[in-house]
Design a protein around this motif. Structure first.
Motif, mmCIF file in Angstrom:
data_model
loop_
_atom_site.group_PDB
_atom_site.id
_atom_site.type_symbol
_atom_site.label_atom_id
_atom_site.label_comp_id
_atom_site.label_asym_id
_atom_site.label_seq_id
_atom_site.Cartn_x
_atom_site.Cartn_y
_atom_site.Cartn_z
ATOM 1 N N THR A 8 25.939 18.284 -13.529
ATOM 2 C CA THR A 8 27.206 18.992 -13.371
ATOM 3 C C THR A 8 27.977 19.012 -14.695
ATOM 4 O O THR A 8 28.574 20.026 -15.060
ATOM 5 C CB THR A 8 28.053 18.330 -12.277
ATOM 6 N N LYS A 9 27.935 17.905 -15.432
ATOM 7 C CA LYS A 9 28.608 17.841 -16.732
ATOM 8 C C LYS A 9 27.970 18.819 -17.714
ATOM 9 O O LYS A 9 28.667 19.570 -18.403
ATOM 10 C CB LYS A 9 28.540 16.424 -17.286
ATOM 11 N N ASN A 10 26.647 18.836 -17.788
ATOM 12 C CA ASN A 10 25.952 19.771 -18.680
ATOM 13 C C ASN A 10 26.223 21.216 -18.280
ATOM 14 O O ASN A 10 26.402 22.085 -19.139
ATOM 15 C CB ASN A 10 24.453 19.504 -18.690
ATOM 16 N N LEU A 11 26.258 21.486 -16.992
ATOM 17 C CA LEU A 11 26.547 22.831 -16.508
ATOM 18 C C LEU A 11 27.961 23.267 -16.897
ATOM 19 O O LEU A 11 28.168 24.409 -17.305
ATOM 20 C CB LEU A 11 26.361 22.881 -14.993
ATOM 21 N N SER A 12 28.909 22.354 -16.817
ATOM 22 C CA SER A 12 30.281 22.699 -17.202
ATOM 23 C C SER A 12 30.394 22.928 -18.708
ATOM 24 O O SER A 12 31.129 23.815 -19.153
ATOM 25 C CB SER A 12 31.256 21.616 -16.750
ATOM 26 N N ILE A 13 29.664 22.168 -19.516
ATOM 27 C CA ILE A 13 29.673 22.382 -20.967
ATOM 28 C C ILE A 13 29.096 23.755 -21.294
ATOM 29 O O ILE A 13 29.630 24.494 -22.124
ATOM 30 C CB ILE A 13 28.903 21.254 -21.686
ATOM 31 N N TRP A 14 28.000 24.126 -20.622
ATOM 32 C CA TRP A 14 27.418 25.455 -20.837
ATOM 33 C C TRP A 14 28.367 26.558 -20.393
ATOM 34 O O TRP A 14 28.449 27.613 -21.025
ATOM 35 C CB TRP A 14 26.080 25.593 -20.112
ATOM 36 N N ALA A 15 29.101 26.338 -19.320
ATOM 37 C CA ALA A 15 30.062 27.341 -18.851
ATOM 38 C C ALA A 15 31.193 27.523 -19.855
ATOM 39 O O ALA A 15 31.628 28.653 -20.124
ATOM 40 C CB ALA A 15 30.615 26.932 -17.486
ATOM 41 N N ILE A 16 31.660 26.433 -20.446
ATOM 42 C CA ILE A 16 32.712 26.522 -21.460
ATOM 43 C C ILE A 16 32.194 27.247 -22.697
ATOM 44 O O ILE A 16 32.869 28.109 -23.263
ATOM 45 C CB ILE A 16 33.255 25.121 -21.803
ATOM 46 N N ALA A 17 30.963 26.912 -23.123
ATOM 47 C CA ALA A 17 30.368 27.595 -24.278
ATOM 48 C C ALA A 17 30.184 29.080 -24.000
ATOM 49 O O ALA A 17 30.439 29.927 -24.871
ATOM 50 C CB ALA A 17 29.033 26.947 -24.630
ATOM 51 N N HIS A 18 29.778 29.403 -22.795
ATOM 52 C CA HIS A 18 29.603 30.798 -22.390
ATOM 53 C C HIS A 18 30.946 31.535 -22.443
ATOM 54 O O HIS A 18 31.031 32.673 -22.915
ATOM 55 C CB HIS A 18 29.005 30.841 -20.991
ATOM 56 N N THR A 19 31.998 30.886 -21.980
ATOM 57 C CA THR A 19 33.338 31.476 -22.008
ATOM 58 C C THR A 19 33.789 31.730 -23.442
ATOM 59 O O THR A 19 34.335 32.793 -23.753
ATOM 60 C CB THR A 19 34.335 30.553 -21.291
ATOM 61 N N PHE A 20 33.548 30.772 -24.334
ATOM 62 C CA PHE A 20 33.916 30.960 -25.737
ATOM 63 C C PHE A 20 33.132 32.096 -26.381
ATOM 64 O O PHE A 20 33.674 32.868 -27.171
ATOM 65 C CB PHE A 20 33.736 29.675 -26.542
ATOM 66 N N CYS A 21 31.847 32.217 -26.044
ATOM 67 C CA CYS A 21 31.051 33.324 -26.586
ATOM 68 C C CYS A 21 31.587 34.669 -26.120
ATOM 69 O O CYS A 21 31.688 35.615 -26.912
ATOM 70 C CB CYS A 21 29.585 33.176 -26.180
ATOM 71 N N ILE A 22 31.931 34.768 -24.861
ATOM 72 C CA ILE A 22 32.478 36.018 -24.336
ATOM 73 C C ILE A 22 33.822 36.327 -24.998
ATOM 74 O O ILE A 22 34.086 37.479 -25.376
ATOM 75 C CB ILE A 22 32.607 35.952 -22.803
ATOM 76 N N CYS A 23 34.659 35.319 -25.190
ATOM 77 C CA CYS A 23 35.947 35.541 -25.867
ATOM 78 C C CYS A 23 35.726 36.005 -27.299
ATOM 79 O O CYS A 23 36.420 36.911 -27.783
ATOM 80 C CB CYS A 23 36.785 34.271 -25.852
ATOM 81 N N PHE A 24 34.765 35.407 -27.988
ATOM 82 C CA PHE A 24 34.451 35.803 -29.359
ATOM 83 C C PHE A 24 33.997 37.257 -29.408
ATOM 84 O O PHE A 24 34.436 38.032 -30.260
ATOM 85 C CB PHE A 24 33.371 34.869 -29.922
ATOM 86 N N ILE A 25 33.143 37.641 -28.469
ATOM 87 C CA ILE A 25 32.658 39.028 -28.421
ATOM 88 C C ILE A 25 33.803 39.981 -28.105
ATOM 89 O O ILE A 25 33.921 41.048 -28.719
ATOM 90 C CB ILE A 25 31.513 39.146 -27.392
ATOM 91 N N LEU A 26 34.657 39.609 -27.174
ATOM 92 C CA LEU A 26 35.772 40.476 -26.801
ATOM 93 C C LEU A 26 36.800 40.610 -27.920
ATOM 94 O O LEU A 26 37.538 41.596 -27.971
ATOM 95 C CB LEU A 26 36.453 39.959 -25.531
ATOM 96 N N ILE A 27 36.863 39.651 -28.818
ATOM 97 C CA ILE A 27 37.780 39.747 -29.953
ATOM 98 C C ILE A 27 37.138 40.492 -31.114
ATOM 99 O O ILE A 27 37.774 41.319 -31.760
ATOM 100 C CB ILE A 27 38.234 38.339 -30.395
ATOM 101 N N LEU A 28 35.863 40.225 -31.391
ATOM 102 C CA LEU A 28 35.205 40.771 -32.576
ATOM 103 C C LEU A 28 34.837 42.244 -32.433
ATOM 104 O O LEU A 28 35.090 43.041 -33.337
ATOM 105 C CB LEU A 28 33.948 39.955 -32.899
#
Length: 127
Positions: free
Chosen positions: A42-62
């Motif tokens: 569950t901890k690893n899954l939440s870390i991946w979800a946070i990383a996924h969210t940051f990637c999407i935010c980066f794409i939406l900004i760039l």
């Protein structure tokens, strides 16, 4: 394992009160139960979800920035050059069109429009 009971006999037991219900895998069969702690998953899954969210935010900004830059360089700047040429021809119909402004933003469409404006200017100058 957190708890392992086989036919009523407890072989391994660690309290599970510190875990959330999503972190416990509970399986029962007849008189045997097993409870597995999957909090690390569950901890690893939440870390991946946070990383996924940051990637999407980066794409939406760039990408809007890059798209806006392309629109500016491909569409807006050539249109402004053509508009300035047409305004210059309207104000001074007997002057020649400056070609050095067009050299920086050269494209096929821009060349066609510039040639058309040049022909129209020559027609205005003749008659």
């Amino acid at each position: 394992f957190r708890t392992l009971k086989v036919k009523g006999h407890t072989f391994y037991s660690i309290p599970i009160h510190d875990l959330r219900s999503e972190e416990i895998f509970h399986f029962s069969y007849q008189n045997s139960t097993i409870e597995i702690d999957n909090s690390s998953f569950t901890k690893n899954l939440s870390i991946w979800a946070i990383a996924h969210t940051f990637c999407i935010c980066f794409i939406l900004i760039l990408f809007p920035y890059l798209f806006g830059y392309d629109v500016l360089s491909i569409v807006i700047t050539p249109l402004e050059i053509i508009f300035d040429q047409i305004q210059n021809v309207a104000a001074h119909p007997f002057t020649r069109i400056e070609e050095n402004l067009m050299q920086k933003h050269r494209s096929f469409e821009l060349e066609l429009i510039s040639a058309s404006v040049s022909r129209l200017t020559k027609l205005l100058q003749v008659g």
